[in-house]
Design a protein around this motif. Structure first.
Motif, PDB file in Angstrom:
ATOM      1  N   ASP A  20     -17.026  -6.375  -4.476  1.00 61.49           N
ATOM      2  CA  ASP A  20     -17.800  -5.808  -3.376  1.00 61.49           C
ATOM      3  C   ASP A  20     -17.235  -4.455  -2.956  1.00 61.49           C
ATOM      4  OD1 ASP A  20     -19.850  -6.185  -1.148  1.00 61.49           O
ATOM      5  OD2 ASP A  20     -17.994  -5.859  -0.009  1.00 61.49           O
ATOM      6  N   TRP A  21     -15.919  -4.353  -2.818  1.00 63.11           N
ATOM      7  CA  TRP A  21     -15.293  -3.088  -2.427  1.00 63.11           C
ATOM      8  C   TRP A  21     -15.569  -2.005  -3.466  1.00 63.11           C
ATOM      9  CZ3 TRP A  21     -11.897   0.481  -4.276  1.00 63.11           C
ATOM     10  CH2 TRP A  21     -11.438   1.425  -3.351  1.00 63.11           C
ATOM     11  N   LEU A  22     -15.418  -2.354  -4.741  1.00 60.03           N
ATOM     12  CA  LEU A  22     -15.678  -1.374  -5.799  1.00 60.03           C
ATOM     13  C   LEU A  22     -17.125  -0.903  -5.767  1.00 60.03           C
ATOM     14  CD1 LEU A  22     -13.681  -2.924  -8.766  1.00 60.03           C
ATOM     15  CD2 LEU A  22     -13.201  -0.739  -7.627  1.00 60.03           C
ATOM     16  N   HIS A  23     -18.039  -1.837  -5.596  1.00 64.18           N
ATOM     17  CA  HIS A  23     -19.457  -1.463  -5.540  1.00 64.18           C
ATOM     18  C   HIS A  23     -19.713  -0.482  -4.405  1.00 64.18           C
ATOM     19  CE1 HIS A  23     -23.787  -1.774  -5.852  1.00 64.18           C
ATOM     20  NE2 HIS A  23     -23.816  -1.942  -4.542  1.00 64.18           N
ATOM     21  N   ARG A  24     -19.162  -0.794  -3.229  1.00 63.11           N
ATOM     22  CA  ARG A  24     -19.361   0.103  -2.083  1.00 63.11           C
ATOM     23  C   ARG A  24     -18.694   1.448  -2.315  1.00 63.11           C
ATOM     24  NH1 ARG A  24     -17.183  -2.221   2.669  1.00 63.11           N
ATOM     25  NH2 ARG A  24     -16.068  -3.730   1.407  1.00 63.11           N
ATOM     26  N   ALA A  25     -17.509   1.454  -2.883  1.00 60.80           N
ATOM     27  CA  ALA A  25     -16.796   2.713  -3.131  1.00 60.80           C
ATOM     28  C   ALA A  25     -17.518   3.555  -4.174  1.00 60.80           C
ATOM     29  CB  ALA A  25     -15.369   2.429  -3.582  1.00 60.80           C
ATOM     30  N   MET A  26     -18.074   2.903  -5.174  1.00 59.87           N
ATOM     31  CA  MET A  26     -18.679   3.632  -6.292  1.00 59.87           C
ATOM     32  C   MET A  26     -20.123   4.036  -6.025  1.00 59.87           C
ATOM     33  SD  MET A  26     -17.080   1.239  -9.297  1.00 59.87           S
ATOM     34  CE  MET A  26     -18.259   1.722 -10.514  1.00 59.87           C
ATOM     35  N   PHE A  27     -20.878   3.192  -5.349  1.00 56.08           N
ATOM     36  CA  PHE A  27     -22.322   3.418  -5.285  1.00 56.08           C
ATOM     37  C   PHE A  27     -22.870   3.649  -3.884  1.00 56.08           C
ATOM     38  CE2 PHE A  27     -21.595   0.752  -9.070  1.00 56.08           C
ATOM     39  CZ  PHE A  27     -21.951   1.687 -10.012  1.00 56.08           C
ATOM     40  N   SER A  43     -12.477   5.712 -15.448  1.00 56.69           N
ATOM     41  CA  SER A  43     -12.672   4.863 -16.626  1.00 56.69           C
ATOM     42  C   SER A  43     -12.211   3.430 -16.370  1.00 56.69           C
ATOM     43  CB  SER A  43     -11.957   5.457 -17.836  1.00 56.69           C
ATOM     44  OG  SER A  43     -12.046   4.584 -18.937  1.00 56.69           O
ATOM     45  N   PRO A  44     -10.974   3.200 -15.924  1.00 57.85           N
ATOM     46  CA  PRO A  44     -10.592   1.809 -15.665  1.00 57.85           C
ATOM     47  C   PRO A  44     -11.344   1.193 -14.493  1.00 57.85           C
ATOM     48  CG  PRO A  44      -8.792   3.299 -15.071  1.00 57.85           C
ATOM     49  CD  PRO A  44      -9.832   4.110 -15.776  1.00 57.85           C
ATOM     50  N   ILE A  45     -11.699   2.007 -13.502  1.00 57.88           N
ATOM     51  CA  ILE A  45     -12.457   1.479 -12.368  1.00 57.88           C
ATOM     52  C   ILE A  45     -13.816   0.951 -12.835  1.00 57.88           C
ATOM     53  CG2 ILE A  45     -13.677   2.125 -10.231  1.00 57.88           C
ATOM     54  CD1 ILE A  45     -10.683   1.764  -9.830  1.00 57.88           C
ATOM     55  N   TYR A  46     -14.515   1.724 -13.649  1.00 61.17           N
ATOM     56  CA  TYR A  46     -15.807   1.274 -14.182  1.00 61.17           C
ATOM     57  C   TYR A  46     -15.631   0.043 -15.068  1.00 61.17           C
ATOM     58  CZ  TYR A  46     -18.393   5.302 -12.404  1.00 61.17           C
ATOM     59  OH  TYR A  46     -18.988   6.218 -11.589  1.00 61.17           O
ATOM     60  N   SER A  47     -14.563  -0.003 -15.835  1.00 59.55           N
ATOM     61  CA  SER A  47     -14.307  -1.154 -16.702  1.00 59.55           C
ATOM     62  C   SER A  47     -14.070  -2.418 -15.875  1.00 59.55           C
ATOM     63  CB  SER A  47     -13.099  -0.864 -17.596  1.00 59.55           C
ATOM     64  OG  SER A  47     -12.837  -1.950 -18.436  1.00 59.55           O
ATOM     65  N   ILE A  48     -13.248  -2.306 -14.855  1.00 60.10           N
ATOM     66  CA  ILE A  48     -12.975  -3.455 -13.985  1.00 60.10           C
ATOM     67  C   ILE A  48     -14.257  -3.893 -13.282  1.00 60.10           C
ATOM     68  CG2 ILE A  48     -11.799  -4.167 -11.863  1.00 60.10           C
ATOM     69  CD1 ILE A  48      -9.445  -2.325 -12.801  1.00 60.10           C
ATOM     70  N   SER A  49     -14.992  -2.944 -12.754  1.00 58.59           N
ATOM     71  CA  SER A  49     -16.228  -3.261 -12.047  1.00 58.59           C
ATOM     72  C   SER A  49     -17.224  -3.969 -12.961  1.00 58.59           C
ATOM     73  CB  SER A  49     -16.844  -1.982 -11.485  1.00 58.59           C
ATOM     74  OG  SER A  49     -18.044  -2.278 -10.812  1.00 58.59           O
ATOM     75  N   GLY A  50     -17.395  -3.470 -14.170  1.00 63.33           N
ATOM     76  CA  GLY A  50     -18.320  -4.096 -15.119  1.00 63.33           C
ATOM     77  C   GLY A  50     -17.894  -5.497 -15.504  1.00 63.33           C
ATOM     78  N   THR A  51     -16.596  -5.691 -15.695  1.00 62.78           N
ATOM     79  CA  THR A  51     -16.081  -7.015 -16.028  1.00 62.78           C
ATOM     80  C   THR A  51     -16.327  -7.988 -14.884  1.00 62.78           C
ATOM     81  OG1 THR A  51     -14.390  -6.078 -17.482  1.00 62.78           O
ATOM     82  CG2 THR A  51     -14.004  -8.307 -16.674  1.00 62.78           C
ATOM     83  N   GLU A  82      -4.691 -16.333   9.437  1.00 64.24           N
ATOM     84  CA  GLU A  82      -5.926 -16.438  10.212  1.00 64.24           C
ATOM     85  C   GLU A  82      -6.931 -15.452   9.644  1.00 64.24           C
ATOM     86  OE1 GLU A  82      -5.270 -13.432  13.877  1.00 64.24           O
ATOM     87  OE2 GLU A  82      -4.126 -15.283  13.969  1.00 64.24           O
ATOM     88  N   ALA A  83      -8.183 -15.666   9.957  1.00 62.65           N
ATOM     89  CA  ALA A  83      -9.233 -14.753   9.503  1.00 62.65           C
ATOM     90  C   ALA A  83      -9.191 -13.491  10.352  1.00 62.65           C
ATOM     91  CB  ALA A  83     -10.600 -15.412   9.603  1.00 62.65           C
ATOM     92  N   ASP A  84      -9.339 -12.342   9.719  1.00 63.00           N
ATOM     93  CA  ASP A  84      -9.368 -11.058  10.414  1.00 63.00           C
ATOM     94  C   ASP A  84     -10.760 -10.480  10.365  1.00 63.00           C
ATOM     95  OD1 ASP A  84      -6.652 -11.067  10.934  1.00 63.00           O
ATOM     96  OD2 ASP A  84      -6.165  -9.952   9.111  1.00 63.00           O
ATOM     97  N   GLU A  85     -11.048  -9.589  11.267  1.00 61.32           N
ATOM     98  CA  GLU A  85     -12.303  -8.865  11.255  1.00 61.32           C
ATOM     99  C   GLU A  85     -12.159  -7.655  10.359  1.00 61.32           C
ATOM    100  OE1 GLU A  85     -15.271  -9.652  12.740  1.00 61.32           O
ATOM    101  OE2 GLU A  85     -14.251 -11.534  13.158  1.00 61.32           O
ATOM    102  N   PRO A  86     -13.201  -7.244   9.656  1.00 63.27           N
ATOM    103  CA  PRO A  86     -13.148  -6.024   8.846  1.00 63.27           C
ATOM    104  C   PRO A  86     -12.771  -4.824   9.711  1.00 63.27           C
ATOM    105  CG  PRO A  86     -15.199  -7.214   8.467  1.00 63.27           C
ATOM    106  CD  PRO A  86     -14.504  -7.884   9.605  1.00 63.27           C
ATOM    107  N   THR A  87     -12.016  -3.893   9.101  1.00 68.85           N
ATOM    108  CA  THR A  87     -11.557  -2.732   9.857  1.00 68.85           C
ATOM    109  C   THR A  87     -12.314  -1.473   9.539  1.00 68.85           C
ATOM    110  OG1 THR A  87      -9.874  -2.280   8.196  1.00 68.85           O
ATOM    111  CG2 THR A  87      -9.233  -3.634  10.095  1.00 68.85           C
ATOM    112  N   GLY A  88     -13.137  -1.459   8.515  1.00 69.73           N
ATOM    113  CA  GLY A  88     -13.864  -0.239   8.190  1.00 69.73           C
ATOM    114  C   GLY A  88     -14.816  -0.456   7.051  1.00 69.73           C
ATOM    115  N   PRO A  89     -15.599   0.566   6.723  1.00 69.11           N
ATOM    116  CA  PRO A  89     -16.628   0.423   5.700  1.00 69.11           C
ATOM    117  C   PRO A  89     -16.071   0.167   4.304  1.00 69.11           C
ATOM    118  CG  PRO A  89     -16.478   2.690   6.424  1.00 69.11           C
ATOM    119  CD  PRO A  89     -15.593   1.882   7.330  1.00 69.11           C
ATOM    120  N   LEU A  90     -14.871   0.642   4.022  1.00 72.29           N
ATOM    121  CA  LEU A  90     -14.280   0.402   2.698  1.00 72.29           C
ATOM    122  C   LEU A  90     -12.956  -0.318   2.845  1.00 72.29           C
ATOM    123  CD1 LEU A  90     -15.070   3.710   0.808  1.00 72.29           C
ATOM    124  CD2 LEU A  90     -16.186   1.512   0.599  1.00 72.29           C
ATOM    125  N   GLU A  91     -12.970  -1.358   3.643  1.00 75.70           N
ATOM    126  CA  GLU A  91     -11.763  -2.125   3.903  1.00 75.70           C
ATOM    127  C   GLU A  91     -11.142  -2.591   2.623  1.00 75.70           C
ATOM    128  OE1 GLU A  91     -11.525  -6.433   5.158  1.00 75.70           O
ATOM    129  OE2 GLU A  91     -11.428  -5.341   7.034  1.00 75.70           O
TER     130      GLU A  91
END
Length: 91
Positions: A20-27, A43-51, A82-91
């Motif tokens: 999810d983070w990669l998708h938001r960061a990339m797209f 290159s490795p980011i796209y590879s990891i995301s695709g995998t 404990e569960a935390d609240e998100p801190t930002g758009p690309l947490e």
């Protein structure tokens, strides 16, 4: 040396949250170059995301948001007790 591969093991929750983070960061941020100015890293980011996309059928499910929220909560709890609240758009 370029033919050597590295295997990274993630839990399903880790994979889902990272995907999810990669998708938001990339797209969605429209600023991949600002986040990762060294294009060699792309290159490795796209590879990891695709995998991850191929390994996670949850990302195509109608209740994806629920799966993601539950995974995030479990990871926060595992890390911080404990569960935390998100801190930002690309947490």
């Amino acid at each position: 040396m370029d033919d050597d591969t590295i295997t990274i093991r993630l839990t399903r929750d880790q994979a889902l949250v990272l995907s999810d983070w990669l998708h938001r960061a990339m797209f969605q941020s429209n600023d991949l170059e600002g986040i990762l100015p060294d294009r060699a890293v792309w290159s490795p980011i796209y590879s990891i995301s695709g995998t991850l996309d191929k390994a996670l059928p949850e990302i195509f499910m109608p209740d994806y948001g629920q799966h993601l929220a539950a995974a995030r909560e479990r990871l926060h709890r595992d890390l911080h007790g404990e569960a935390d609240e998100p801190t930002g758009p690309l947490e």
